[in-house]
Design an enzyme around this catalytic site. Structure first.
Site, PDB file in Angstrom:
ATOM      1  N   ARG A   1       1.911   7.979 -15.931  1.00  0.00           N
ATOM      2  CA  ARG A   1       1.811   6.574 -16.359  1.00  0.00           C
ATOM      3  C   ARG A   1       2.136   6.436 -17.851  1.00  0.00           C
ATOM      4  O   ARG A   1       1.488   5.672 -18.578  1.00  0.00           O
ATOM      5  CB  ARG A   1       0.409   6.007 -16.096  1.00  0.00           C
ATOM      6  CG  ARG A   1       0.003   5.980 -14.630  1.00  0.00           C
ATOM      7  CD  ARG A   1       0.849   4.991 -13.843  1.00  0.00           C
ATOM      8  NE  ARG A   1       0.363   4.788 -12.488  1.00  0.00           N
ATOM      9  CZ  ARG A   1       0.732   5.526 -11.428  1.00  0.00           C
ATOM     10  NH1 ARG A   1       1.583   6.522 -11.566  1.00  0.00           N
ATOM     11  NH2 ARG A   1       0.269   5.252 -10.222  1.00  0.00           N
TER      12      ARG A   1
ATOM     13  N   SER B   1      -3.514  -0.850  -9.630  1.00  0.00           N
ATOM     14  CA  SER B   1      -4.626  -0.131 -10.284  1.00  0.00           C
ATOM     15  C   SER B   1      -4.854  -0.720 -11.667  1.00  0.00           C
ATOM     16  O   SER B   1      -3.913  -0.811 -12.466  1.00  0.00           O
ATOM     17  CB  SER B   1      -4.280   1.346 -10.474  1.00  0.00           C
ATOM     18  OG  SER B   1      -3.999   1.955  -9.246  1.00  0.00           O
TER      19      SER B   1
ATOM     20  N   GLU C   1      -4.565   0.492 -17.172  1.00  0.00           N
ATOM     21  CA  GLU C   1      -3.177   0.871 -16.876  1.00  0.00           C
ATOM     22  C   GLU C   1      -2.205  -0.260 -17.234  1.00  0.00           C
ATOM     23  O   GLU C   1      -1.201  -0.020 -17.888  1.00  0.00           O
ATOM     24  CB  GLU C   1      -3.025   1.244 -15.403  1.00  0.00           C
ATOM     25  CG  GLU C   1      -1.615   1.737 -15.114  1.00  0.00           C
ATOM     26  CD  GLU C   1      -1.224   1.593 -13.672  1.00  0.00           C
ATOM     27  OE1 GLU C   1      -1.482   2.524 -12.910  1.00  0.00           O
ATOM     28  OE2 GLU C   1      -0.623   0.568 -13.304  1.00  0.00           O
TER      29      GLU C   1
HETATM   30  P1  FAD Z   1       5.816  -6.119 -16.205  1.00  0.00           P
HETATM   31  O1  FAD Z   1       4.462  -6.190 -15.624  1.00  0.00           O
HETATM   32  O2  FAD Z   1       6.519  -7.388 -16.452  1.00  0.00           O
HETATM   33  O3  FAD Z   1       5.768  -5.280 -17.555  1.00  0.00           O
HETATM   34  C1  FAD Z   1       5.098  -4.048 -17.605  1.00  0.00           C
HETATM   35  C2  FAD Z   1       5.383  -3.393 -18.959  1.00  0.00           C
HETATM   36  O4  FAD Z   1       6.772  -3.106 -19.058  1.00  0.00           O
HETATM   37  C3  FAD Z   1       5.073  -4.287 -20.147  1.00  0.00           C
HETATM   38  O5  FAD Z   1       4.629  -3.467 -21.195  1.00  0.00           O
HETATM   39  C4  FAD Z   1       6.413  -4.911 -20.519  1.00  0.00           C
HETATM   40  O6  FAD Z   1       6.484  -5.229 -21.891  1.00  0.00           O
HETATM   41  C5  FAD Z   1       7.360  -3.784 -20.182  1.00  0.00           C
HETATM   42  N1  FAD Z   1       8.699  -4.176 -19.738  1.00  0.00           N
HETATM   43  C6  FAD Z   1       9.014  -4.901 -18.635  1.00  0.00           C
HETATM   44  N2  FAD Z   1      10.347  -4.977 -18.484  1.00  0.00           N
HETATM   45  C7  FAD Z   1      10.891  -4.269 -19.521  1.00  0.00           C
HETATM   46  C8  FAD Z   1      12.212  -3.966 -19.922  1.00  0.00           C
HETATM   47  N3  FAD Z   1      13.278  -4.397 -19.247  1.00  0.00           N
HETATM   48  N4  FAD Z   1      12.384  -3.212 -21.038  1.00  0.00           N
HETATM   49  C9  FAD Z   1      11.334  -2.750 -21.754  1.00  0.00           C
HETATM   50  N5  FAD Z   1      10.059  -3.027 -21.422  1.00  0.00           N
HETATM   51  C10 FAD Z   1       9.852  -3.769 -20.315  1.00  0.00           C
HETATM   52  N6  FAD Z   1       2.598   1.097 -10.465  1.00  0.00           N
HETATM   53  C11 FAD Z   1       2.771   2.412 -10.173  1.00  0.00           C
HETATM   54  O7  FAD Z   1       3.189   3.196 -11.039  1.00  0.00           O
HETATM   55  N7  FAD Z   1       2.502   2.892  -8.930  1.00  0.00           N
HETATM   56  C12 FAD Z   1       2.054   2.108  -7.928  1.00  0.00           C
HETATM   57  O8  FAD Z   1       1.817   2.579  -6.827  1.00  0.00           O
HETATM   58  C13 FAD Z   1       1.859   0.722  -8.203  1.00  0.00           C
HETATM   59  N8  FAD Z   1       1.389  -0.116  -7.257  1.00  0.00           N
HETATM   60  C14 FAD Z   1       1.174  -1.414  -7.544  1.00  0.00           C
HETATM   61  C15 FAD Z   1       0.694  -2.266  -6.526  1.00  0.00           C
HETATM   62  C16 FAD Z   1       0.482  -3.601  -6.778  1.00  0.00           C
HETATM   63  C17 FAD Z   1      -0.044  -4.467  -5.670  1.00  0.00           C
HETATM   64  C18 FAD Z   1       0.786  -4.138  -8.050  1.00  0.00           C
HETATM   65  C19 FAD Z   1       0.601  -5.600  -8.316  1.00  0.00           C
HETATM   66  C20 FAD Z   1       1.257  -3.312  -9.075  1.00  0.00           C
HETATM   67  C21 FAD Z   1       1.458  -1.941  -8.821  1.00  0.00           C
HETATM   68  N9  FAD Z   1       1.935  -1.069  -9.821  1.00  0.00           N
HETATM   69  C22 FAD Z   1       2.150   0.255  -9.521  1.00  0.00           C
HETATM   70  C23 FAD Z   1       2.208  -1.563 -11.177  1.00  0.00           C
HETATM   71  C24 FAD Z   1       3.610  -2.237 -11.317  1.00  0.00           C
HETATM   72  O9  FAD Z   1       4.158  -2.499 -10.074  1.00  0.00           O
HETATM   73  C25 FAD Z   1       4.565  -1.355 -12.109  1.00  0.00           C
HETATM   74  O10 FAD Z   1       4.034  -1.004 -13.349  1.00  0.00           O
HETATM   75  C26 FAD Z   1       5.918  -2.040 -12.334  1.00  0.00           C
HETATM   76  O11 FAD Z   1       6.848  -1.115 -12.850  1.00  0.00           O
HETATM   77  C27 FAD Z   1       5.832  -3.239 -13.276  1.00  0.00           C
HETATM   78  O12 FAD Z   1       7.077  -3.904 -13.242  1.00  0.00           O
HETATM   79  P2  FAD Z   1       7.229  -5.377 -13.829  1.00  0.00           P
HETATM   80  O13 FAD Z   1       8.672  -5.724 -13.818  1.00  0.00           O
HETATM   81  O14 FAD Z   1       6.342  -6.307 -13.086  1.00  0.00           O
HETATM   82  O15 FAD Z   1       6.731  -5.149 -15.310  1.00  0.00           O
HETATM   83  N1  EPU Z   2     -11.340   5.912  -3.724  1.00  0.00           N
HETATM   84  C1  EPU Z   2     -12.637   5.437  -3.781  1.00  0.00           C
HETATM   85  N2  EPU Z   2     -12.846   4.111  -3.584  1.00  0.00           N
HETATM   86  C2  EPU Z   2     -11.845   3.231  -3.332  1.00  0.00           C
HETATM   87  C3  EPU Z   2     -10.519   3.710  -3.276  1.00  0.00           C
HETATM   88  C4  EPU Z   2     -10.286   5.068  -3.489  1.00  0.00           C
HETATM   89  O1  EPU Z   2     -13.577   6.199  -3.998  1.00  0.00           O
HETATM   90  O2  EPU Z   2     -12.129   2.028  -3.182  1.00  0.00           O
HETATM   91  C5  EPU Z   2     -11.102   7.351  -3.983  1.00  0.00           C
HETATM   92  C6  EPU Z   2     -10.961   8.187  -2.736  1.00  0.00           C
HETATM   93  O3  EPU Z   2     -11.609   9.422  -2.999  1.00  0.00           O
HETATM   94  C7  EPU Z   2      -9.464   8.430  -2.641  1.00  0.00           C
HETATM   95  C8  EPU Z   2      -9.078   8.485  -4.102  1.00  0.00           C
HETATM   96  O4  EPU Z   2      -9.913   7.511  -4.729  1.00  0.00           O
HETATM   97  O5  EPU Z   2      -9.161   9.626  -1.989  1.00  0.00           O
HETATM   98  C9  EPU Z   2      -7.611   8.163  -4.382  1.00  0.00           C
HETATM   99  O6  EPU Z   2      -7.314   6.855  -3.878  1.00  0.00           O
HETATM  100  P1  EPU Z   2      -5.794   6.384  -3.677  1.00  0.00           P
HETATM  101  O7  EPU Z   2      -5.056   7.353  -2.815  1.00  0.00           O
HETATM  102  O8  EPU Z   2      -5.816   4.961  -3.265  1.00  0.00           O
HETATM  103  O9  EPU Z   2      -5.169   6.542  -5.098  1.00  0.00           O
HETATM  104  P2  EPU Z   2      -5.620   6.059  -6.541  1.00  0.00           P
HETATM  105  O10 EPU Z   2      -5.863   7.278  -7.365  1.00  0.00           O
HETATM  106  O11 EPU Z   2      -6.705   5.088  -6.488  1.00  0.00           O
HETATM  107  C10 EPU Z   2      -3.187   6.137  -7.447  1.00  0.00           C
HETATM  108  C11 EPU Z   2      -2.332   5.280  -8.295  1.00  0.00           C
HETATM  109  C12 EPU Z   2      -1.719   4.174  -7.450  1.00  0.00           C
HETATM  110  C13 EPU Z   2      -0.867   4.814  -6.364  1.00  0.00           C
HETATM  111  C14 EPU Z   2      -1.762   5.692  -5.506  1.00  0.00           C
HETATM  112  C15 EPU Z   2      -0.972   6.480  -4.486  1.00  0.00           C
HETATM  113  C16 EPU Z   2      -3.211   5.408 -10.539  1.00  0.00           C
HETATM  114  C17 EPU Z   2      -3.975   4.711 -11.610  1.00  0.00           C
HETATM  115  N3  EPU Z   2      -3.090   4.736  -9.389  1.00  0.00           N
HETATM  116  O12 EPU Z   2      -4.279   5.340  -7.014  1.00  0.00           O
HETATM  117  O13 EPU Z   2      -0.864   3.403  -8.274  1.00  0.00           O
HETATM  118  O14 EPU Z   2      -0.247   3.856  -5.546  1.00  0.00           O
HETATM  119  O15 EPU Z   2      -2.434   6.661  -6.354  1.00  0.00           O
HETATM  120  O16 EPU Z   2      -0.245   7.468  -5.129  1.00  0.00           O
HETATM  121  O17 EPU Z   2      -2.722   6.510 -10.748  1.00  0.00           O
HETATM  122  C18 EPU Z   2      -0.823   1.518  -9.726  1.00  0.00           C
HETATM  123  O18 EPU Z   2      -0.501   2.306 -10.616  1.00  0.00           O
HETATM  124  O19 EPU Z   2      -0.933   0.289  -9.912  1.00  0.00           O
HETATM  125  C19 EPU Z   2      -1.078   2.044  -8.380  1.00  0.00           C
HETATM  126  C20 EPU Z   2      -1.461   1.277  -7.355  1.00  0.00           C
END
Ligand code: FAD
Ligand code: EPU
Length: 354
Positions: free
Chosen positions: A177, A250, A346
């Site tokens: 991240r 997250s 995050e």
């Molecule tokens: P924004 O939210 O608009 O911006 C995020 C950051 O990037 C800000 O600091 C902004 O200034 C910067 N930025 C945006 N565009 C640019 C650009 N073109 N150039 C330079 N800087 C820029 N993230 C994960 O890593 N793994 C996941 O599994 C994951 N799951 C998610 C699930 C949900 C339901 C949601 C809502 C979010 C999740 N995220 C996850 C977070 C998010 O999807 C990512 O961080 C994504 O890359 C953000 O993209 P955005 O275009 O919305 O960026």
């Molecule tokens: N868990 C709990 N309670 C909950 C949910 C999860 O205790 O309500 C515990 C369980 O032990 C589970 C563990 O957390 O096994 C891990 O949960 P999960 O697989 O959902 O992953 P996470 O660590 O919570 C991370 C990323 C997610 C990504 C998933 C899958 C971060 C901060 N988040 O979540 O990314 O999708 O793994 O790889 O690293 C995001 O960055 O926005 C995001 C959604």
């Protein structure tokens, strides 16, 4: 220039709007405003945009699709968002196909396109919201894969030097991240990525739940498309949909702590989940820490912690950014008091002192 004269002003390659609503530009659905919003449709227009009189002296905030930001207050400066589109196959070689994709594409559409074209690599990264341009920012990752593994180079516009630049993979400084771009917010506006994707590779199905989901699907010899389907199923079950309830995924990073601290914590909490994180350190589950403190499903007005996943801060309706941030701080303080660990947000939190 007065705001009314800026409203929806169309110039070559970009549009300027004064006093713009950001409500539909962030997935936490916070009703914040920006003094000025610049929507850029063509990256070639960036030099002209940053020389425009309306931007002179204002602070710039880069925004993609707003799926990883919390607007804790209004933006007094200029929000710049790049909407450039396009995907281009550069060459096909023994080590994979090089594909250039514009920052304004939707990440998930791009992933689905690569899979449909028979490219492997991004299957675990399906269904992550947001733009392609933001993917390198926090080196998006899921189910054991990070985007940085496939990014060969990043093109950007340098806001300090006012020129286009490029970074190879090593220069991007990718981590969990994390990246060079995240450490220097608003310095480089990412305009395009070049990825190198293999035709075949060793699939990553070791992340908890993936193998089990494939078995449930009746798949014994998975292809990338099967892994993608398994990840879609898992994500759909685990994470709240931002189209239904405002959230930014997250809200905290999983903390990485020294192994000695894990051993000490485990004496009191034998169930504590942890994963090796290299060099005598382990990654803990922030969700587990939060749930163990009893915060899962908590609600203060319209600000809440999801009852589906403890790591997800949700907006039940009309929570302000300040209310969401106050709840996040309460969760943070609770986890610190109980476990001695300070969780780091995050998403980017805008409008609070650093
Ligand atoms: P924004 O939210 O608009 O911006 C995020 C950051 O990037 C800000 O600091 C902004 O200034 C910067 N930025 C945006 N565009 C640019 C650009 N073109 N150039 C330079 N800087 C820029 N993230 C994960 O890593 N793994 C996941 O599994 C994951 N799951 C998610 C699930 C949900 C339901 C949601 C809502 C979010 C999740 N995220 C996850 C977070 C998010 O999807 C990512 O961080 C994504 O890359 C953000 O993209 P955005 O275009 O919305 O960026
Ligand atoms: N868990 C709990 N309670 C909950 C949910 C999860 O205790 O309500 C515990 C369980 O032990 C589970 C563990 O957390 O096994 C891990 O949960 P999960 O697989 O959902 O992953 P996470 O660590 O919570 C991370 C990323 C997610 C990504 C998933 C899958 C971060 C901060 N988040 O979540 O990314 O999708 O793994 O790889 O690293 C995001 O960055 O926005 C995001 C959604």
């Amino acid at each position: 220039m007065p705001n009314d004269r800026l409203a929806a002003q169309q110039t070559a390659g970009f549009t300027l709007t004064g006093n713009a609503s950001l409500l539909h530009r962030n997935t936490l659905r916070v009703d914040a405003r920006a003094a000025l919003l610049a929507e850029v449709h063509d990256a070639a227009a960036l030099p002209a945009l940053f020389e425009h009189a309306a931007l002179r002296g204002t602070q710039v905030l880069l925004l993609g699709e707003g799926s990883n930001v919390l607007f804790a207050g209004d933006v007094e400066g200029t929000v710049v968002t790049l909407k450039s589109r396009g995907v281009e196959v550069l060459d096909r070689g023994a080590h994979g196909t090089r594909i250039r994709v514009a920052a304004g594409e939707h990440w998930d559409d791009f992933v689905r396109w690569t899979l449909a074209e028979g490219h492997a690599g991004l299957e675990n990264l399906i269904m992550i919201p947001g733009s392609v341009g933001a993917a390198p920012l926090q080196n998006i990752g899921a189910y054991g894969v990070e985007a940085g593994e496939f990014i060969e180079s990043v093109e950007a516009f340098d806001l300090r030097e006012h020129r286009f630049v490029a970074f190879d993979n090593a220069q991007c400084g990718f981590g969990y991240r994390d990246s060079r771009f995240k450490r220097h917010p608003d310095r480089w506006l990412i305009t395009a990525l070049t990825l190198r994707l293999p035709r075949e590779h060793a699939l990553r199905i070791d992340y908890a739940g993936v193998r089990e989901e494939l078995a449930r699907m009746g798949i014994h010899r998975p292809a990338p498309a099967h892994v993608a389907e398994a990840v879609v199923n898992l994500r759909t079950r685990k994470l709240p949909d931002p189209a239904v309830i405002g959230n930014a995924g997250s809200f905290f990073k999983n903390p990485v702590v020294p192994d000695a601290q894990v051993h000490a914590l485990r004496r009191e909490h034998p169930q504590l989940p942890s994963w090796p994180a290299g060099a005598g350190s382990s990654k803990l589950s922030a969700a587990w820490l939060i749930e163990t403190c009893g915060f899962k499903g908590l609600r203060e007005g319209d600000a809440g912690i999801s009852n589906r996943h403890a790591l997800v801060l949700v907006n039940h309706g009309r929570a302000t950014g300040a209310q969401l941030w106050a709840l996040a701080q309460r969760v943070r303080a609770g986890v610190r008091e109980r476990f001695g660990i300070l969780l780091e947000p995050e998403p980017r939190v805008i409008g609070v002192p650093a």
